[in-house]
Design a protein around this motif. Sequence first.
Motif, short mmCIF file in Angstrom:
data_model
loop_
_atom_site.label_atom_id
_atom_site.label_comp_id
_atom_site.label_asym_id
_atom_site.label_seq_id
_atom_site.Cartn_x
_atom_site.Cartn_y
_atom_site.Cartn_z
N GLN A 156 27.40 5.92 51.67
CA GLN A 156 28.63 5.07 51.92
C GLN A 156 29.77 5.75 51.70
O GLN A 156 30.87 5.65 52.37
N ASP A 157 29.87 6.36 50.59
CA ASP A 157 31.04 7.27 50.18
C ASP A 157 31.38 8.29 51.41
O ASP A 157 32.42 8.71 51.67
N VAL A 158 30.16 8.87 51.87
CA VAL A 158 30.42 9.89 52.87
C VAL A 158 31.20 9.39 54.10
O VAL A 158 32.10 10.03 54.73
N PHE A 159 30.82 8.11 54.52
CA PHE A 159 31.44 7.65 55.55
C PHE A 159 32.31 6.29 55.27
O PHE A 159 32.93 5.54 56.23
N GLY A 160 32.85 5.98 54.11
CA GLY A 160 33.80 5.23 53.92
C GLY A 160 33.28 3.69 54.28
O GLY A 160 33.88 2.92 54.46
N PHE A 161 31.89 3.44 54.02
CA PHE A 161 31.24 2.15 54.34
C PHE A 161 31.26 1.33 53.13
O PHE A 161 30.22 1.83 52.16
N THR A 162 31.59 0.23 53.07
CA THR A 162 31.40 -0.81 52.23
C THR A 162 30.47 -2.14 52.71
O THR A 162 31.33 -2.86 53.28
N PRO A 163 29.11 -2.32 52.56
CA PRO A 163 28.60 -3.50 53.08
C PRO A 163 29.11 -4.83 52.38
O PRO A 163 29.38 -4.70 51.12
N ASN A 164 29.12 -5.76 53.27
CA ASN A 164 29.54 -7.18 52.44
C ASN A 164 28.38 -7.70 51.68
O ASN A 164 27.09 -7.73 52.36
N LYS A 165 28.77 -8.33 50.78
CA LYS A 165 27.74 -9.15 49.99
C LYS A 165 26.90 -10.32 50.73
O LYS A 165 25.76 -10.46 50.63
N ARG A 166 27.85 -10.90 51.68
CA ARG A 166 27.23 -12.15 52.68
C ARG A 166 26.01 -11.45 53.35
O ARG A 166 25.21 -12.33 53.92
N ASN A 167 25.76 -10.22 53.39
CA ASN A 167 24.75 -9.65 54.35
C ASN A 167 23.56 -9.56 53.61
O ASN A 167 22.46 -9.17 53.92
#
Length: 446
Positions: A381-392
């Motif tokens: 997630q840090d590598v790609f700057g990706f933050t999944p939402n809790k709603r998923n």
Amino acid sequence: MGKRKTQRKNAAMLDSDDDSSSVSSSSTMRSDRMSVVGTEEVEFNKDSLLDEAVDALYEKRGSTREKALAAIIDAFNSNLQHQFVEKKFATLLHQCLNSIKKGSSKEIILASHTIGLLALTVGPGDNAGETLEESITPLSQACKSGSESSKTASLLECLAIVTFVGGTDPEETEKSMQIMWQLVHPKLGSNVVAVKPSAAVITAVVSAWSFLLTTMDGWRLSPKLWQESITYLSSLLDKDDRSVRIAAGEGLAVIFEMGSLEKFAAEAKGSGDGSVPEGNKSKEGFSYIQGLKGKILNQVRDLSVEAGGKGSAKKDLNNQRNLFKDVLEFLEDGYSPETSMKIGGDSLQTSSWSQLIQLNFLRRFLAGGFTKHMQENEFLQDVFGFTPNKRNLIGGEHMSNGEKRMYKSPNSALNKARTQLLNKQRTQSAGRNIGHYAVDGGDEDS
């Protein structure tokens, strides 16, 4: 305009691997869990399954170790095994390294993949550094001694992943890149005969090398290395194998994005100290680089509109055209490809060649486990700057549509296994109630 078209096109390419493919492969591997050690059924308890699989790595029979490694890979793809890794990190690493040193080609492929998954699971830190330090020599030796392309490709992927995660300074990354490069440019001694690498090995080398190049500061690398790599990658654009051409195109895209060709040309132009010989040499070097850049531009333009003939698969041809159209647009207009893909309802986006090549490499490596890792692996997630939402989140865990089918369908391998286990427990319970009659019945069946 060009960026938007590129984004739609690449998004389609990134989403081409549907859930069904990962379900199929994962289900197949789950069915193999039933016989990790001998013929005994393995209960689907995560910790006990992994403990039994690691114990099976000590078995003498190679097929038993292979099944154990396949079960471990399946478990690491299904969930991030942080607690297990805390307990068994060193044991798993060293047993996998033993498999690489002494195992069959299939076992080496599985062990290499396991080490890569182990590195991605532990993330940067002391354990990742130890993984790289302990693995680099066995991986290098196995690469040099191997003749099977699939085995060499797996070893290279493993080396790339453990370096990507565990390399803490540029020298470590350069060392791994040099090991890769020597497979296609070996340093020959008086008694060494050069072995021509296969197209599959060349593709694997260039892909792994380019993947690590995305982490480097191009200004650190010497002009000699740049000249060698750019010249070689340019020569690969003329090869008959389409996968080789695609890998070379990606490598050149990273080099151009880093500005390394311009840096190399500037150094060649300004390297003279005023003396006539040095001045002539620097002018020759600058002219060579400019000529090489023009040659590459023409090669890229031709490959972006190729009608076929070199290779046969239509999908590969389309992938090649799309890639080299993007490279051409980048070389001519400076636009990097923008891509977007859905992960559990969230968008993962890339806006540079380096990010795109990292994403594609990791997707290929993780395969069916990619979605799970992107949703829960903080390092990626840090590598790609990706933050999944809790709603998923579903029941506290991320689940893709494929995972829902895999775990909730009554026909899934997991539910079938649970049914078999419950039936076995019912039979045993009935036998205990009946007493000695059940024992007699078992003798008759045997």
